[in-house]
Design an enzyme around this catalytic site. Sequence first.
Site, PDB file in Angstrom:
ATOM      1  N   ALA A 222       0.827  -1.206   0.000  1.00 54.49           N
ATOM      2  CA  ALA A 222       0.000   0.000   0.000  1.00 54.49           C
ATOM      3  C   ALA A 222       0.864   1.260   0.000  1.00 54.49           C
ATOM      4  O   ALA A 222       0.689   2.160  -0.827  1.00 54.49           O
ATOM      5  CB  ALA A 222      -0.926  -0.018   1.212  1.00 54.49           C
ATOM      6  N   LYS A 272       4.728  -8.181  -6.840  1.00 53.20           N
ATOM      7  CA  LYS A 272       4.290  -6.813  -6.568  1.00 53.20           C
ATOM      8  C   LYS A 272       5.234  -5.774  -7.160  1.00 53.20           C
ATOM      9  O   LYS A 272       4.795  -4.813  -7.797  1.00 53.20           O
ATOM     10  CB  LYS A 272       4.185  -6.587  -5.051  1.00 53.20           C
ATOM     11  CG  LYS A 272       2.953  -7.185  -4.402  1.00 53.20           C
ATOM     12  CD  LYS A 272       2.874  -6.788  -2.937  1.00 53.20           C
ATOM     13  CE  LYS A 272       1.571  -7.281  -2.314  1.00 53.20           C
ATOM     14  NZ  LYS A 272       1.451  -6.882  -0.896  1.00 53.20           N
ATOM     15  N   ASP A 320       5.860  -3.322   6.442  1.00 52.86           N
ATOM     16  CA  ASP A 320       4.704  -3.589   7.295  1.00 52.86           C
ATOM     17  C   ASP A 320       5.068  -4.377   8.552  1.00 52.86           C
ATOM     18  O   ASP A 320       4.199  -4.951   9.191  1.00 52.86           O
ATOM     19  CB  ASP A 320       3.628  -4.343   6.507  1.00 52.86           C
ATOM     20  CG  ASP A 320       4.124  -5.688   5.978  1.00 52.86           C
ATOM     21  OD1 ASP A 320       5.300  -6.039   6.241  1.00 52.86           O
ATOM     22  OD2 ASP A 320       3.345  -6.394   5.319  1.00 52.86           O
ATOM     23  N   CYS A 376      -3.982 -19.887  28.695  1.00 55.77           N
ATOM     24  CA  CYS A 376      -5.099 -20.528  29.395  1.00 55.77           C
ATOM     25  C   CYS A 376      -6.416 -19.827  29.079  1.00 55.77           C
ATOM     26  O   CYS A 376      -7.474 -20.463  29.013  1.00 55.77           O
ATOM     27  CB  CYS A 376      -4.844 -20.555  30.898  1.00 55.77           C
ATOM     28  SG  CYS A 376      -4.838 -18.933  31.697  1.00 55.77           S
TER      29      CYS A 376
END
Length: 800
Positions: A222, A272, A320, A376
Amino acid sequence: MTELNDGKPRKVKNARPFSFSIEEDTSNFGIYVKGGIVTQVKEPKVLCFKALRDAMTDPGEFLLSDFSKFERPPVLHLAFQALDKFKKDHGRCPAAGCEEDAQSFLKIAAAINEASADRKLDTIDEKLFRQFASGSRAVLNPMAAMFGGIVGQEVVKACSGKFHPLNQFFYFDSVESLPTYPLEPQDLKPSNSRYDAQVSVFGSKLQKKMEEANTFVVGSGALGCEFLKNLALMGVSCSSKGKLTITDDDIIEKSNLSRQFLFRDWNIGQAKSTVAATAANAINPSLYIDALQNRACPDTENVFHDTFWEGLDVVINALDNVNARMYMDMRCLYFQKPLLESGTLGAKCNTQMVIPHLTENYGASRDPPEKQAPMCTVHSFPHNIDHCLTWARSEFEGLLEKTPNEVNSFLSNPAQYAAAMRKAGDAQARELLERVSECLNKDRCSTFDDCISWARLKFEDYFSNRVKQLTFTFPEDAATSMGAPFWSAPKRFPRALQFSAADQSHLNFIMSASILRAESFGVAIPEWAKNTSKLADVVQKIIVPTFEPKQGVNIVTDEKASNLSSTSVDDVAVIEDLLAKLQEYAKRLPPGFQMKPIQFEKDDDTNFHMDLISGLANMRARNYSIPEVDKLKAKFIAGRIIPAIATSTAMATGLVCLELYKVMAGEHPVEDYRNTFANLALPLFSMAEPVPPKVMKHKETSWTVWDRWSVQGNLTLAELLQWFADKGLTAYSISCGTSLLYNNMFARHKDRLPKKVVDVAREVGKVDVPEYRRHLDIGVACEDEDENDVDIPLVSVYFR
């Protein structure tokens, strides 16, 4: 206190860590007993705005962005009024560098100011108004990106009623981005270039510098897409003497398309960086860009080598994750290159300028790590849907990815696998073997009906049997060792689910679980598998064993526990028994049998991954009376999608590119640079000067984290020690990486003194010194004449 259960919102006051008060008289209410869940809600707010005509004369309070310019908004308010009047009188904006237009503009501003009785400025900043007039014709890409992000978010607010809008006026300027040297009128003249507007503000000299810049953009998501668009429009690296290198090892996914605007749906699956570079070249064919698919990390330092780094003018992060940012910070620190850092999270964004010798580096200050829910809580005591989805994602990966991988590891080399388990010999190894054993024995699936049976029994185990065991071990009236109720907030007392073929959500769980189980076992999936009525017929014929809770079952309640597996003295014996059983189970398998591990993929709506995870989470939420979520919300949380929107991304990159002007022009003091934090939702804009680096001193010598002591020549250890002695320092220990090259405490180390430093590093430290490496970095521990330790910079020995 049942009177509070009418669903009406109450205003909270006096909130404390474990209690709060409400603005309501509760004296006539019943007695508060225990428990209760409070949910925070945001009440709608009605805002009123002035008409533009009224606001121009009475603008009210201005939203500040930079507290060092407290008096600037009223000045800019006057400047824009004067610009409107100039345009009305002349039919155009003032010309860049035109003295006549500047004088006319100043007269108009003075006249408007005189007429402003209530808001009259004491003085008019003539220099600022001249700069305003000179640049008023220009449309600058960084300012357009920054304001485009703000205005885009305001449009969304107006359409959705979500988030708080800007109140009337917001003014912003970045006059400190202008060059520190004076600009002559001839420097601002147009040359029929696409950069004429930018030249009219910053001059042709800076434009030439930007075009010839060697730029490194790390990341092409982005932020990376926005940066490439900005840089192409600004003309950065758009000369044969410059080059823009962009790298990203990721490929385009469907979910990227909402904000990574250089990509289209036909680019899904492509690299990309390559696609983004092609799109940027379409924006500006003059852009010299090199797209790489390498991750910037220690493993790729043969690609991003010393020569590459030394030739860079600026580095722009578009990352990122913190680890990658820390690595880039370390490299920029080492090679003393300016680093322009930014990040976004939903409507928030921040920018940080890391300028050699002027500012602290990125790693000098760190945000505290995000709090993780205790194991837990996730496994036994969830109290919100995030806990349920975290558990669901963990179970998905355990059942469909990790266990099949373990099965395949065992089947590929049983002897090696057994040896590894014996060596581990702990509770985790035992638990892993139990899963593999179950997978190859009672849970093995040969037909699709087997997969349905497995899914039905899993439903019973997850949402009925485990809950029955938990509430048997800790009944509703259980108390802690201190006598307090065990099931007190935030714990929620669970209820076991009763399977019903008439409940569509139950059947959807069975469907997704059985289809994915069949896929992992290589079982053919029949056409009727997605027919819920046929599935219901099969499920109702499955016999489910009766479950009886057991005494003495250990359920972890310690929030600090990092492992839910309980260690036993019998672990070694159990491991041996399980390994023997696995050998027997393997003999029953078809020759060459392998399972298919399924890796979670959130973006394929047809693969049943999110169907199973949302089913697991919502059934668990139903156990604990937690509100359920739809598949889209489940995808957002379980897919660990970082909220990102185009508006905050545009604003962040616009602000960074305003700082880029300063970096490329050079000679700007630290006071000119700005770090920014902004939240478009509030809205909030906070700009501040970067923090200078910490200065350390010894005698007359001072240094910061940016300094590196360079030693020229292929020195011996003895010569290096003398080099420090000349500075009044005693070097008592020298290391390279994790290897100790010399320490004056060890007598045998004296034999190394006549040897070259690089040779000692090769022989003792086994340091690999490739041909492209011209220097060796060493850490040196020193003390002064008073035997006080002195923390010195990194030392680089240039041996070639």
